[in-house]
Write a protein that holds these residues in place. Sequence first.
Motif: not given
Length: 307
Positions: A110-124, A244-254
């Motif tokens: 699955p794709d994952t998002l970098e922290k900066e991409e999560i921040d961009d989503l929220i900022a939008a 689920h992308t956010l869930r994957h990203s959370f796990a991978t970041y940790l």
Amino acid sequence: MNWEQATSNYINFLKIERGLSKNSIDNYQRDVKKLTAFIKNMNTTLSPLYITQENIQQFIYETSKNINPRSQARLISGLRSFFDFLIFEDYRKDNPTDLIESPNITRKLPDTLEKEEIDDLIAAIDLSHPQGERNKTIIETIYSCGLRVSELINLQLSDLFFDDGYIRILGKGNKYRFVPIHITTIQRLNFYIKEIRSNITPIKDDEDIVFLNRRGKRLTRQMIFIILKELATKINLKKSIGPHTLRHSFATYLLKHGADLRVIQQLLGHESITTTEIYVHLDNSYLKEVVELHHPRSDFNLNEEDK
């Protein structure tokens, strides 16, 4: 025993004995119903107690024309579970799916998002929109707690233990787990609950649900997908994303920041560590970095004369 009786008994077994979620039960029931319809279309009264491997092979062959290999493998797995139940209850002595091979499936990471991409989503997110604050809280909560979308939409006010720094999650198999919640997410949830949700009148049976639409009804899975897709389009994100992308990203970041795999397994609510390993897929460059940093011989340097 006819198909209707066998299916009814099987569903009761999945509910009571295995404690599966409604979604899982629906999927298992759908598999059996497909086989039932196929057998009846053969103009035969063959019961599930006497169906043979040849019958199953014919069914799989016909069905595979219209479904992809992954769906075919899941169908075979569902039928294997059904006939295992019949054996468990002493209705049959053998499982006609035992020698049926599932197609080889290449697992797509699955794709994952970098922290900066999560921040961009929220900022939008347009916070001037009536649902803006709610949507921001939704993304923060999924990402910071690693939730499944079903866990998010069914999250209840009575599951929030902010004083202790935890939220209680009802996961797969109707099993509870406690997940630590970061102070920033607590603040975000508190603001949403006090300033936004308090102005909404919940419908009957949704009084305790955290995230509501403007009519006071809990959100659907589809609505969460739509929210994320619209934000991804807004920031011109090329990755295919969903809850689920956010869930994957959370796990991978940790994991990348030192969390133990077993801890991540507990946070995500996975029964098997193998499932967790899929969620925290890592590229080769990161694996190489870990080996170089933590290898038992990493502090061993060759002298010039040894080279």
